[in-house]
Design an enzyme around this catalytic site. Structure first.
Site, PDB file in Angstrom:
ATOM      1  N   GLU A   1      16.196  25.640  29.033  1.00 24.85           N
ATOM      2  CA  GLU A   1      15.816  25.553  30.436  1.00 24.85           C
ATOM      3  C   GLU A   1      14.314  25.558  30.682  1.00 24.85           C
ATOM      4  O   GLU A   1      13.854  24.983  31.668  1.00 24.85           O
ATOM      5  CB  GLU A   1      16.461  26.717  31.213  1.00 24.85           C
ATOM      6  CG  GLU A   1      17.964  26.629  31.339  1.00 24.85           C
ATOM      7  CD  GLU A   1      18.408  25.429  32.156  1.00 24.85           C
ATOM      8  OE1 GLU A   1      17.737  25.102  33.162  1.00 24.85           O
ATOM      9  OE2 GLU A   1      19.421  24.805  31.789  1.00 24.85           O
TER      10      GLU A   1
ATOM     11  N   SER B   1      72.105  55.212  51.636  1.00 26.02           N
ATOM     12  CA  SER B   1      72.561  56.369  50.849  1.00 26.02           C
ATOM     13  C   SER B   1      71.452  57.063  50.072  1.00 26.02           C
ATOM     14  O   SER B   1      71.702  58.095  49.438  1.00 26.02           O
ATOM     15  CB  SER B   1      73.660  55.925  49.881  1.00 26.02           C
ATOM     16  OG  SER B   1      74.803  55.489  50.599  1.00 26.02           O
TER      17      SER B   1
END
Length: 780
Positions: free
Chosen positions: A197, A476
């Site tokens: 770069e 239940s």
């Protein structure tokens, strides 16, 4: 005589143009002076912008959320499959040796069927101490840890692996990053970045005119943009301070000025370190991936320090264009770019020819794209957020870099997800139905830690969270609390007490309420435990009305339910709306021997610097006596052995003792199951969002998901050792009186020592046939 006209009238004075040029030069001078002044003011403004952000808080750091770490110890319940799944989720690599952090060597013994692992852990800074990286050996056999030693041969009491990151709370700009210091960067990555770069990074002062001219020439001769002339400093300025606006005035000129200013005020090291943490490397949904440290996790699920040469090259290559070189969408393009970077590395002497050849031949090595996303448990993350909002501001969660350690067990969560998806798909196919939804809550028994949470049959769905917000009738599932209320009256009730399952009716709200059993049959006089084990409605309703609605309601509240319990007869059979999380809180009290513990999802919160901010200590309160709870638990074990949940033992080893209860509401709109071992509690709900009928009962639906989950989860059996004051004896199931092992109808039940029946039944002994006697003993 004619006079000559004056030349002054016919010709201009030679001083007039000189005055005009002087005035023009003056205006030019003042214009230049003004421009310089404006440029100076602008530069001073840009200088203040540069310094304020660079010297202040550079980034809003998201709060990072971690699962609970996998703790390894001798005797721990563990299978090789689940352990290896956990290692892969953490990014460990299975290789021929474990000579570096993050590597595992696996050996399988054909003779003993044991699996031995040599592991080099990474180490991690936890809330209580920093766990060092270490080399150790783990041996797994018979679904538990058989040995745990370091490579020097010394036994290790416990080893804690690093936790999996499961999410975060991101800033408004959705940027995410893991900060890394320049000194901690792999040298090869830094050298490669400069080589590719900005080769002259150490020589220029923010802007490189030669690089700009060179790039312009290359681009002009090629007819397209193939090379950039921006330095690393310019790239940092563009990403850190400016927008992507391409106009010269609005970006290029301030970019150049600010780059020079950066170089004036700060060192090359500071600039490069900021760039390494700022650079954009990809996108994960709405979250941007910034910096090389997070980029390594995003693409490889590895820390930077563990990346190979070809992986470092790919990261550097992606800098040129994270979207254009996306390795998932454009793998060939990404590989070509990676190989270009590798060629530069070789040219600059960073790698040798052999390394170049090997790296260029290597695959990309990236994880599957879906696996790269960090937030994979949206339902659990929603719960974490709600609990955090009680103590922290939203802005702090999105900017202060907090570290949040949670209770989620990735191993348990993944098993819950798999069980829910596969079983619901199978049930829809079996019953030729659709649109069945589901939720699930799994906790540790005793600690109240939430190990797994599903808010939808699709675990990645981040919308309506049914585990937390869907309140449905529990059916239940409420019955155990009716029987617990009775067992708390030991002078009247024990598991062998005879109760009636004859038809029953009560007036409620001006109407008669007459519940029937699911099988539409009356079962006459039965022992109390059978009413629960077989989930009979008539006997449960009669028992609840006998002991009182208020007593039952108080038991439900003591178990941990904070909502309103309507004191109506229908409440006894579950006409109370609860979320799966609320059900889990109540059933955890049963599983924890009557000790109430608020369910929690967070263990510890640390500041960005590691300082503890908030602890979530374990809260314990004994709300029911151990004698009553043990008897109730035994009846719920009979539910799975012989009652409505008996299908579970067709798949789960019978040696593991479990307890649970099915739940089904009217027209089977809701299918529930709540069950637990000595280590894990799991609540499952199935149904439809529009509350329409389904073909699924509690046993035919939710129980099947629960069973699939439990049969693959290493867990500990329930203890069969009664608490002090309770012992087993034989009772006659027709009269409730004391009996004997070989008597007809004798059943083995736990009883309180100080409230045992005083009478014994006369019976005929059945030991005339040894085979029958032996079989009778096994069954009971």
């Amino acid at each position: 005589m004619t006079k000559r006209r004056s030349t002054a009238r016919r010709t201009k004075s030679p001083s007039t143009p000189r005055r005009g040029w002087a005035l023009a030069r003056l205006w030019i001078f003042y214009g230049l002076l003004l421009a310089v002044a404006l440029l100076g003011i602008w530069t001073l403004y840009l200088d203040s912008v540069v310094r304020e952000k660079f010297e202040g808080k550079k980034w809003s750091l998201p709060a990072r959320v971690y699962a609970r770490p996998l703790e390894l110890y001798q005797g721990q319940s563990l299978t090789p499959a689940l352990f290896e799944q956990e290692l892969r989720a953490l990014g460990y690599r299975f290789e021929s040796n474990a000579d570096a952090p993050g590597k595992v060597l696996k050996k399988v013994s054909a003779a003993s069927h044991e699996v031995t692992y040599h592991i080099h852990s990474r180490g991690f800074a936890f809330w209580d101490k920093t766990e060092p990286a270490r080399k150790f050996m783990l041996r797994v056999g018979n679904n538990e840890v058989q040995g745990l030693i370091d490579l020097a041969g010394a036994d290790l009491p416990i080893v804690r692996l690093e936790p999996e990151e499961i999410g975060g709370f991101y800033p408004a700009d959705k940027e995410d990053r893991l900060l890394v210091r320049l000194a901690d960067l792999p040298p090869l990555l830094g050298e490669t970045l400069l080589a590719v770069e900005d080769k002259h990074f150490l020589d220029h002062h923010g802007v490189s005119p030669l690089a700009i001219i060179r790039a312009a020439w290359v681009n002009a001769t090629s007819g397209e943009v193939v090379q950039g002339g921006s330095t690393i400093t310019q790239q940092l300025v563009k990403n850190f301070y400016l927008t992507n606006e391409q106009s010269i005035l609005r970006r290029k000129i301030p970019e150049a000025i600010m780059s020079v200013l950066l170089e004036v005020h700060y060192s090359k090291s500071e600039i490069l370190e900021t760039y390494i943490n700022e650079v954009f490397l990809g996108q994960s949904g709405s979250r941007s991936i910034n910096g090389f440290a997070l980029g390594a996790q995003h693409y490889f699920r590895q820390p930077l320090s563990e990346l190979d040469v070809h992986e470092l090259a790919l990261l550097v290559g992606v800098v040129k264009g994270a979207s254009y070189y996306n390795p998932w969408r454009n793998p060939e393009r990404a590989k070509e770019r990676r190989n270009v970077v590798l060629a530069v590395m070789h040219k600059e002497g960073l790698i040798d020819a052999q390394q170049l050849k090997r790296a260029q031949a290597a695959p990309l090595g990236i994880v599957a794209e879906g696996e790269s996303r960090t937030t994979t448990y949206p339902a659990f993350m929603e719960l974490v957020k709600r609990q955090l909002n009680q103590d922290y501001k939203e802005s702090d969660l999105r900017s202060e870099g907090l570290r949040i350690f949670t209770t989620l067990s990735p191993m348990v969560q993944r098993q819950a997800e798999k069980s829910m998806k596969l079983r619901v798909d199978q049930l829809e196919k079996q019953f030729k139905t659709k649109n069945v939804q589901g939720s699930m809550v799994v906790t540790s028994v005793g600690g109240g830690e939430i190990l797994a949470l599903l808010g939808d049959r699709n675990p990645r769905f981040s919308g309506f969270n049914r585990a937390l917000d869907a309140k449905r009738p529990v059916g239940s599932l409420l019955k155990p609390f009716v029987y617990l209320a009775a067992l708390e009256i030991p002078q009247q009730y024990n598991l062998g007490t005879i109760i009636s399952d004859a038809p029953v009716s009560y007036k409620s709200g001006g109407k008669w309420w007459a519940p029937q059993n699911a099988d539409k049959k009356d079962h006459g006089d039965i022992p109390l435990y059978k009413g629960l084990a077989y989930s009979y409605n008539q006997s449960t309703a009669r028992l609840g009305m006998t002991i009182g609605l208020d007593r039952v309601a108080k038991v439900v509240k003591r178990a941990g339910y904070e909502g309103k319990v309507p004191e109506l007869p229908a409440m006894l059979l579950g006409a109370v709306d609860m979320s799966p999380m609320e059900v889990a809180g109540m059933y955890h009290t049963l599983a924890a021997e009557g000790v109430y513990t608020p369910l929690h999802a967070i263990r510890e919160v640390l500041a960005a610097d590691g300082k503890p901010l908030k602890r979530y200590p374990l809260e314990l309160e004994q709300r029911f006596d151990a004698e009553s709870i043990f008897q109730l638990q035994y009846a719920m074990q009979r539910t799975l052995r012989e009652g409505t949940g008996r299908s579970a033992y067709n798949q789960i080893p019978s040696a593991i003792d479990l307890a649970g209860k099915t739940g089904t509401t009217n027209d089977q709109r809701d299918s529930w199951f709540a069950g637990y071992s000595g280590e894990h509690l799991a609540i499952v709900w199935l149904g439809r969002d529009d509350n329409s009928a389904t073909p699924l009962s509690g046993a035919g639906g939710a129980l099947q998901v629960w069973t699939d989950f439990m049969k693959h989860l290493p867990t500990r059996s329930l203890s069969q050792e009664p608490p002090p004051g309770v012992s087993f004896d034989w009772l006659d199931e027709k009269t409730g009186k004391l009996s004997a092992e070989t008597c007809e109808g004798a059943v083995w039940l736990p009883l309180r020592d100080d409230f045992r029946p005083l009478q014994s039944v006369e019976c005929e002994l059945q030991n005339k046939n040894p085979i029958k006697s032996f079989w009778h003993k096994l069954v009971n």
